[in-house]
Write an enzyme that holds these catalytic residues in place. Structure first.
Site, PDB file in Angstrom:
ATOM      1  N   HIS A   1       0.840  -1.193   0.000  1.00 25.81           N
ATOM      2  CA  HIS A   1       0.000   0.000   0.000  1.00 25.81           C
ATOM      3  C   HIS A   1       0.877   1.245   0.000  1.00 25.81           C
ATOM      4  CE1 HIS A   1      -3.488  -2.492   1.806  1.00 25.81           C
ATOM      5  NE2 HIS A   1      -3.636  -2.339   0.507  1.00 25.81           N
TER       6      HIS A   1
ATOM      7  N   LYS B   1     -13.771   5.018   6.370  1.00 27.90           N
ATOM      8  CA  LYS B   1     -14.217   5.974   5.348  1.00 27.90           C
ATOM      9  C   LYS B   1     -15.740   5.920   5.193  1.00 27.90           C
ATOM     10  CE  LYS B   1     -12.941   5.279   1.033  1.00 27.90           C
ATOM     11  NZ  LYS B   1     -14.141   5.215   0.169  1.00 27.90           N
TER      12      LYS B   1
END
Length: 895
Positions: free
Chosen positions: A134, A562
């Site tokens: 990532h 999120k």
């Protein structure tokens, strides 16, 4: 600044020492003018944060910087933060007290847990840090390597040494490394490819893990009083994670497996070569067991000089066989070829057996000192835990891709004309029928779409990897966006196409790779227990899991945050884990949770020790896997010493979370959970109301933060969004968190929580939760760190970038009010007068950085204004990227 009380900022000696050296380097290599500019900006900024009278009105010195000066200034502040991080890591600031296996063992003994119970737990335990690619590491590997060399030199300095082993003056050597840092380009010019990410991770495995893990096991053997099983291992999904990354394919998987495996085998070859030189025992001086003599005779080593040295001849034979293994698996000779002929090893177990024979021979003579521990003991342990694969590689793909691939396979094979149109029950029935026999759907000569052909090639490459490097090379297939049982069954149908799933004549299923659901959104987490109960209700799947002994479930911190905000995300993860435990108990299958955590609190970051201890009682069960990525890999595993501390933290926390009793009464837990449910619902409403239900928020976010500028950083191989959409729903969690951190808002780590705490009527209950419940303590501690790093004064400057000033005033006003509510509610619950009052070392660490971050933020804003106004000077873009790099380094989290 946020109106926090002014507290003196202190520096440790290392920060002063390294900071002075950096200043000397800037003066020598950047010139007197740059040095004076940098020192002026630094001193005036420090004075403002210290509250020196008149400092607030003084000239910041930023306007006088030319573009070239700006680039050099930013580089200097970035390097100071890098060196400050190094200094603090050396002092153990980031480490938790009591987080060693020895201390955990003593604590468990005090609670009445005996050694037999600990070893019984360890016998079926598995703890795995899983390295991922990532894109949150903004620093180049060259920068990290220089930093690590400075850390090594500082350690020599600690030991009272004045010169290195090469005879160089240590202080002069440190100065040279800082000078090299100053002259090393901090930004990548080329976008990273998957092969680069594989190599970066492989380097960390080679330089750190191959040394750290055997070293730890030797320590644990002493602490526990007996040799523990290999319960801590290494994982990765770099080269196997295709979710949203079109550049990962069968070739990258083969490359990752070969490079990692070759690294492990070459490490063993080097160790065996050194042992062969060391074990000089003569048969004239010691009686040699028959098993060792047999190894010596089979070696083919007929050198007269070693005729009376059976151990050396045995090691020569082992080396020859392992060299032949390298040729067979990697495709070329090892760096030091063997002059003897040897048959390749069938697997690491056979190599280990030969090494154990040598160890047993050494143990049979004298007091056994030559066989216990030492290089041979570490080598045997390495072979046990690293095998021929080094790190177990995960596969990962999005369930939507599987849907399309399975649909095409069924249609092409004439099994189902339109699988995608079927409802869930019909899908499951069709998939179960397909899993009841071994006849493949995929024809060898059938032409498929590019997507289907690519997925089949991956599965076949995985089968080859297992055949060559052992089943431990790939054991897990993670399914992003899991919403149903059919998502899990589709993976087994795919695995069947390469013989990785099979059934016997009596219908008993077996699979060498486990299908693992990843529950990411709030809705998916809430549905997880029902999904797994339905999965276990299928006799073949329950039998498969029972035969394996465990079933893994991955829970995602990033997308749930999120989706629902910080408090709701952490609560739904807790609730999902709790609700899954009885489902697994009913199925008579051990539960293994895979935590998809990031470095920032908004993506599950924070203390691993606290996070593991805060898991619901009965959910850890000695088995846990945790993703490690980006800047976290460098921070936790950049050096052997850091890796030893980080791995031991995971091990000790897992032992305690599994075996230690819960000190909270059941009635209190019930009260606390009811309160959390209410808090979560309130926080969810506030968070969703701002992020997803407020008109104009998407525009506000994209104009206020450097989200578009972050996308230009060449820090990863995959795109920043899963689709071309600019919707927040489609944005990956990393740039979402990264951009808010750069703007010093850090909204994903706290928004909604303050309003929920403020609206909660029973403040006494909140104080009790903060004082007694480790889960709630962890939530507040992580949020407190984020609030301390944020700065609403600086954030207001970023809000000024929004073109619609009325929109900016309204939305930033809500954010600012939410920040103050979060701070005030946290202080009230914890009984503190200011943030981090109870954590003075962390408070000092953050406050030390703040004067260095503020000028970087202000420069970034000015450069963004010029860039967005259309100025074409490439130094502006470079300056923005440098400020992003520098701010991320200073904050110590990216995404």
């Amino acid at each position: 600044m946020n109106g926090e009380p002014l507290i003196p900022i202190s520096q440790n000696e290392d920060v002063r020492f390294l900071g002075k050296m950096l200043g000397d380097v800037i003066r020598a290599y950047g010139g007197e003018k740059l040095y004076r500019q940098t020192e002026y900006i630094r001193s005036t900024s420090v004075d403002r944060f210290r509250g020196i009278e008149g400092a607030e009105a003084s000239d910041r010195g930023l306007v006088a910087l030319s573009l070239d000066d700006t680039l050099n200034f930013v580089r200097g502040f970035m390097l100071f933060s890098l060196l400050a991080n190094l200094a603090e890591d050396r002092q153990g600031l980031a480490h938790d007290d009591g987080a060693t296996v020895a201390e955990a063992f003593e604590r468990l003994k005090a609670e009445g847990v005996n050694r037999e119970a600990v070893f019984e737990m360890l016998s079926h335990s598995l703890i795995v840090p899983v390295l991922t690619a990532h894109p949150t590491e903004v620093r180049r590997k060259s920068i990290i390597d220089h930093k690590n060399r400075i850390a090594t030199l500082m350690a020599l300095r600690d030991d009272g040494q004045s010169v290195t082993t090469d005879g160089d003056d240590i202080d002069a050597a440190i100065y040279r490394q800082i000078a090299l840092l100053w002259q090393t380009r901090p930004l990548r010019r080329e976008k990273l490819f998957v092969a680069d990410e594989i190599e970066n991770a492989r380097a960390t495995m080679q330089e750190v893990f191959l040394t750290a893990l055997p070293k730890l096991y030797a320590r644990w053997e002493k602490a526990l009083g007996a040799r523990p099983p290999g319960f801590v291992r290494l994982g990765t999904w770099i080269g196997g994670d295709r979710d949203g990354n079109p550049f990962v394919d069968a070739d990258t998987l083969r490359y990752a497996i070969s490079r990692d495996g070759g690294t492990a085998i070459r490490h063993y070859l080097d160790s065996i070569h050194k042992l062969g030189a060391e074990i000089s025992i003569s048969s004239a001086m010691s009686e040699t067991p028959g098993a060792v003599l047999a190894l010596a005779e089979k070696s083919g080593d007929a050198a007269p000089s070693r005729a009376d040295e059976p151990y050396r001849r045995a090691m020569s034979g082992i080396y020859a066989r392992l060299a032949a293994t390298h040729i067979k698996l990697i495709g070329d000779q090892p760096p030091r070829p063997s002059g003897l002929a040897g048959a390749p090893y069938s697997g690491p177990e056979e190599l280990r057996a030969d090494l154990v024979t040598v160890a047993a021979g050494l143990a049979s003579d004298g007091d056994g000192a030559l066989s216990s521990g030492g290089a041979l003991g570490r080598l045997i342990r390495s072979v046990e835990i690293f095998g021929f694969h080094l790190a177990t590689l995960d596969l990962r793909q999005n369930s939507d891709v599987h849907d399309r691939v399975i649909s095409e396979l069924f249609k092409t094979a004439g099994v189902a004309a339109d699988y995608a149109a079927l409802d869930e029950d019909d899908r499951v029935a069709l998939l179960i029928a397909e899993l009841s026999h071994n006849r493949p759907l995929a024809g060898e000569w059938t032409e498929y779409s590019e997507e289907t052909a690519k997925e089949l090639a991956i599965i076949r490459a995985a089968a080859k990897a297992q055949a060559d490097f052992g089943r431990a090379a790939i054991t897990t297939y993670n399914i992003s966006k899991t919403t149903s049982v059919s998502d899990m069954l589709e993976v087994y149908v795919l695995l069947k196409q390469a013989g990785l799933y099979r059934v016997t004549e009596d219908g008993t299923p077996s699979a060498t790779i486990m299908s693992v659901p990843l529950f990411e959104t709030i809705a998916d987490l809430q549905a997880a227990p029902a999904t797994m109960r339905a999965f276990f209700a299928i006799p073949q799947m329950r039998a498969l899991a029972q035969a394996r002994g465990h079933q893994e479930v991955m829970i995602g911190y990033s997308d749930s945050n999120k989706d629902g905000g910080y408090l709701t995300s952490t609560w739904e993860l807790y609730e999902a884990s709790s609700a899954l435990a009885p489902v697994f108990t009913e199925a008579d299958v051990a539960m293994q949770l895979f935590h998809g955590r990031g470095g920032a609190v908004g993506r599950g970051g924070g203390s691993a020790f606290g996070a593991i201890l805060a898991q619901p009682q009965g959910t850890v069960q000695g088995r846990i896997r945790i993703t490690e990525q980006g800047e976290v890999i460098a921070a936790k595993y950049g050096t052997v010493d850091n890796a030893v501390t980080s791995l031991e933290t995971m091990a000790s926390a897992t032992m305690l979370a599994t075996l230690s009793s819960d000190p909270i009464a059941d009635a209190d837990v019930t009260r606390f959970k009811a309160a959390m449910a209410e808090l979560s619902a309130s926080a969810f409403r506030h968070y969703r109301g701002l992020v997803y239900e407020t008109e104009g928020f998407r525009t506000f976010f994209r104009q206020m933060t450097p989200i578009n500028e972050i996308a230009t950083l060449k820090i990863g191989s995959r795109p920043s969004s899963r689709t071309a959409s600019d919707a927040i729903e489609d944005l990956r969690a990393i740039p979402w968190v990264f951009s808010w951190a750069q703007a010093r808002v850090m909204l994903p780590g706290w928004y909604g929580t303050g309003q929920a705490l403020g609206e909660f009527a029973d403040k006494g209950l909140l104080k009790a939760m903060a004082g007694e419940w480790s889960y709630f303590q962890t939530i507040l501690a992580n949020m407190e760190m984020v609030l301390a790093k944020s700065d609403m004064g600086i954030a207001a400057h970023y809000a000024g970038l929004v073109e619609d000033h009325a929109l900016a005033d309204t939305l930033f006003g809500r954010i600012k009010d939410g920040w103050h509510a979060s701070r005030d509610s946290l202080l009230d619950a914890t009984g503190q007068s200011h943030l981090l009052e109870a954590h003075p070392a962390l408070n000092n660490s953050i406050r030390l950085r703040l004067p260095y971050i503020e000028p970087l933020n202000l420069l970034q804003i000015e450069l963004m204004k010029r860039h967005r106004a259309g100025e074409a000077d490439e130094r502006i873009g470079e300056g923005i990227q440098l400020t992003i790099n520098a701010i991320a380094t200073a904050l110590r989290n990216s995404g």
